[in-house]
Design a protein around this motif. Structure first.
Motif, PDB file in Angstrom:
ATOM      1  N   GLN A   3       0.833  -1.201   0.000  1.00  0.00           N
ATOM      2  CA  GLN A   3       0.000   0.000   0.000  1.00  0.00           C
ATOM      3  C   GLN A   3       0.872   1.258   0.000  1.00  0.00           C
ATOM      4  OE1 GLN A   3      -3.221   0.341  -0.502  1.00  0.00           O
ATOM      5  NE2 GLN A   3      -3.082   2.554  -0.356  1.00  0.00           N
ATOM      6  N   ALA A   4       1.997   1.246   0.743  1.00  0.00           N
ATOM      7  CA  ALA A   4       2.892   2.409   0.794  1.00  0.00           C
ATOM      8  C   ALA A   4       3.437   2.730  -0.595  1.00  0.00           C
ATOM      9  CB  ALA A   4       4.037   2.159   1.768  1.00  0.00           C
ATOM     10  N   ALA A   5       3.742   1.705  -1.395  1.00  0.00           N
ATOM     11  CA  ALA A   5       4.268   1.929  -2.736  1.00  0.00           C
ATOM     12  C   ALA A   5       3.198   2.472  -3.670  1.00  0.00           C
ATOM     13  CB  ALA A   5       4.855   0.640  -3.284  1.00  0.00           C
ATOM     14  N   LEU A   6       1.931   2.137  -3.420  1.00  0.00           N
ATOM     15  CA  LEU A   6       0.842   2.605  -4.265  1.00  0.00           C
ATOM     16  C   LEU A   6       0.409   4.025  -3.925  1.00  0.00           C
ATOM     17  CD1 LEU A   6      -1.377  -0.610  -4.221  1.00  0.00           C
ATOM     18  CD2 LEU A   6       0.082   0.203  -6.080  1.00  0.00           C
ATOM     19  N   ASP A   7       0.516   4.435  -2.683  1.00  0.00           N
ATOM     20  CA  ASP A   7       0.046   5.739  -2.227  1.00  0.00           C
ATOM     21  C   ASP A   7       1.227   6.574  -1.764  1.00  0.00           C
ATOM     22  OD1 ASP A   7      -1.115   7.941  -1.083  1.00  0.00           O
ATOM     23  OD2 ASP A   7      -2.470   6.815   0.216  1.00  0.00           O
ATOM     24  N   PRO A   8       1.648   7.571  -2.550  1.00  0.00           N
ATOM     25  CA  PRO A   8       2.826   8.358  -2.188  1.00  0.00           C
ATOM     26  C   PRO A   8       2.627   9.215  -0.938  1.00  0.00           C
ATOM     27  CG  PRO A   8       1.736   9.330  -4.079  1.00  0.00           C
ATOM     28  CD  PRO A   8       1.046   8.015  -3.793  1.00  0.00           C
ATOM     29  N   HIS A   9       1.427   9.282  -0.401  1.00  0.00           N
ATOM     30  CA  HIS A   9       1.162  10.102   0.775  1.00  0.00           C
ATOM     31  C   HIS A   9       1.228   9.318   2.080  1.00  0.00           C
ATOM     32  CE1 HIS A   9       0.152  13.303  -1.945  1.00  0.00           C
ATOM     33  NE2 HIS A   9      -0.679  12.491  -2.564  1.00  0.00           N
ATOM     34  N   VAL A  10       1.420   8.009   1.990  1.00  0.00           N
ATOM     35  CA  VAL A  10       1.484   7.179   3.191  1.00  0.00           C
ATOM     36  C   VAL A  10       2.906   7.242   3.755  1.00  0.00           C
ATOM     37  CG1 VAL A  10       1.373   4.808   4.056  1.00  0.00           C
ATOM     38  CG2 VAL A  10      -0.338   5.625   2.431  1.00  0.00           C
ATOM     39  N   ASN A  11       3.027   7.548   5.058  1.00  0.00           N
ATOM     40  CA  ASN A  11       4.340   7.513   5.695  1.00  0.00           C
ATOM     41  C   ASN A  11       4.754   6.051   5.813  1.00  0.00           C
ATOM     42  OD1 ASN A  11       6.607   7.738   7.250  1.00  0.00           O
ATOM     43  ND2 ASN A  11       5.719   9.134   8.720  1.00  0.00           N
ATOM     44  N   PRO A  12       5.867   5.657   5.197  1.00  0.00           N
ATOM     45  CA  PRO A  12       6.229   4.235   5.144  1.00  0.00           C
ATOM     46  C   PRO A  12       6.663   3.649   6.487  1.00  0.00           C
ATOM     47  CG  PRO A  12       7.976   5.573   4.241  1.00  0.00           C
ATOM     48  CD  PRO A  12       6.826   6.495   4.520  1.00  0.00           C
ATOM     49  N   ALA A  13       7.033   4.473   7.452  1.00  0.00           N
ATOM     50  CA  ALA A  13       7.514   3.925   8.725  1.00  0.00           C
ATOM     51  C   ALA A  13       7.066   4.836   9.865  1.00  0.00           C
ATOM     52  CB  ALA A  13       9.026   3.789   8.707  1.00  0.00           C
ATOM     53  N   ASP A  14       5.931   4.536  10.420  1.00  0.00           N
ATOM     54  CA  ASP A  14       5.413   5.322  11.533  1.00  0.00           C
ATOM     55  C   ASP A  14       5.983   4.834  12.855  1.00  0.00           C
ATOM     56  OD1 ASP A  14       3.848   7.127  10.112  1.00  0.00           O
ATOM     57  OD2 ASP A  14       2.162   5.731  10.020  1.00  0.00           O
ATOM     58  N   GLU A  15       7.229   4.416  12.840  1.00  0.00           N
ATOM     59  CA  GLU A  15       7.865   3.943  14.067  1.00  0.00           C
ATOM     60  C   GLU A  15       9.118   4.769  14.335  1.00  0.00           C
ATOM     61  OE1 GLU A  15      10.124   0.162  14.202  1.00  0.00           O
ATOM     62  OE2 GLU A  15      10.009   0.190  12.017  1.00  0.00           O
ATOM     63  N   THR A  16       9.438   4.908  15.598  1.00  0.00           N
ATOM     64  CA  THR A  16      10.707   5.501  15.993  1.00  0.00           C
ATOM     65  C   THR A  16      11.561   4.364  16.541  1.00  0.00           C
ATOM     66  OG1 THR A  16       9.693   7.630  16.502  1.00  0.00           O
ATOM     67  CG2 THR A  16      11.830   7.160  17.529  1.00  0.00           C
ATOM     68  N   ILE A  17      12.746   4.208  15.971  1.00  0.00           N
ATOM     69  CA  ILE A  17      13.681   3.167  16.380  1.00  0.00           C
ATOM     70  C   ILE A  17      14.694   3.863  17.287  1.00  0.00           C
ATOM     71  CG2 ILE A  17      15.272   1.389  15.571  1.00  0.00           C
ATOM     72  CD1 ILE A  17      13.856   1.786  12.761  1.00  0.00           C
ATOM     73  N   ALA A  18      14.837   3.387  18.525  1.00  0.00           N
ATOM     74  CA  ALA A  18      15.653   4.140  19.483  1.00  0.00           C
ATOM     75  C   ALA A  18      16.509   3.241  20.362  1.00  0.00           C
ATOM     76  CB  ALA A  18      14.741   4.991  20.363  1.00  0.00           C
ATOM     77  N   THR A  19      17.582   3.844  20.854  1.00  0.00           N
ATOM     78  CA  THR A  19      18.453   3.220  21.851  1.00  0.00           C
ATOM     79  C   THR A  19      19.129   4.308  22.654  1.00  0.00           C
ATOM     80  OG1 THR A  19      20.284   1.703  22.262  1.00  0.00           O
ATOM     81  CG2 THR A  19      20.464   3.048  20.304  1.00  0.00           C
ATOM     82  N   LYS A  20      19.037   4.234  23.963  1.00  0.00           N
ATOM     83  CA  LYS A  20      19.772   5.116  24.866  1.00  0.00           C
ATOM     84  C   LYS A  20      19.743   6.575  24.429  1.00  0.00           C
ATOM     85  CE  LYS A  20      22.827   1.299  26.173  1.00  0.00           C
ATOM     86  NZ  LYS A  20      22.007   0.217  25.791  1.00  0.00           N
TER      87      LYS A  20
END
Length: 158
Positions: A3-20
């Protein structure tokens, strides 16, 4: 096709990857850009150094754009401060790392062209860093993850 590839308005990664305190949030991935670009926000707390070793990559350029605070990038042995409104292109093969030498937090935009690296690299690396509670992280495991994702760890100075 996702779906992300079909819709250019979709944020592909609604995650925050974190450490320390260090955090990465992808805005574009290779999957959502037909492989042409990956872009992520990088948040670095005051006084934080890059927890992984200096490295290079032979298959993509990395461009840094300063948003808030000043991040010091060391590229082939030369320290370069990147602050708000400033940009730095790190060419393929250049050994680099960053440090936040100030007490102020930093936010930067990192752009990878072409999109040879994505969220999985940070998920794997940060998992190793997060597992190292009260001890040094497994440097061999971090180096293995780096190599698998197209980064070449620099040989430590002797």
């Amino acid at each position: 096709m996702s779906q992300a590839a079909l819709d250019p308005h979709v944020n592909p990664a609604d995650e925050t990857i974190a450490t320390k305190g260090l955090a990465v949030r992808f805005l574009l991935t290779g999957e959502s850009s037909n492989g042409s670009i990956a872009a992520f926000e990088l948040d670095v707390p005051g006084g934080q150094r890059l927890p992984a070793p200096a490295h290079s990559h032979d298959h993509y350029e990395e461009t840094i754009y300063g948003i808030d605070g000043v991040l010091t990038w060391t590229v082939d042995g030369k320290a370069i401060d990147v602050g708000p409104g400033q940009a730095l292109c790190i060419p393929r093969g250049a050994v680099h790392r960053f440090d936040n030498n100030d007490s102020r937090d930093v936010k930067a935009l990192c752009v990878i062209t072409p999109a040879a690296i994505g969220p999985e690299y940070f998920r794997e690396t940060f998992a190793v860093l997060n597992a190292a509670t009260g001890c040094s992280p497994d440097r061999a495991k971090i180096a293995e993850i780096m190599r698998r994702h197209g980064l070449t760890p620099a040989v430590p100075p002797t």
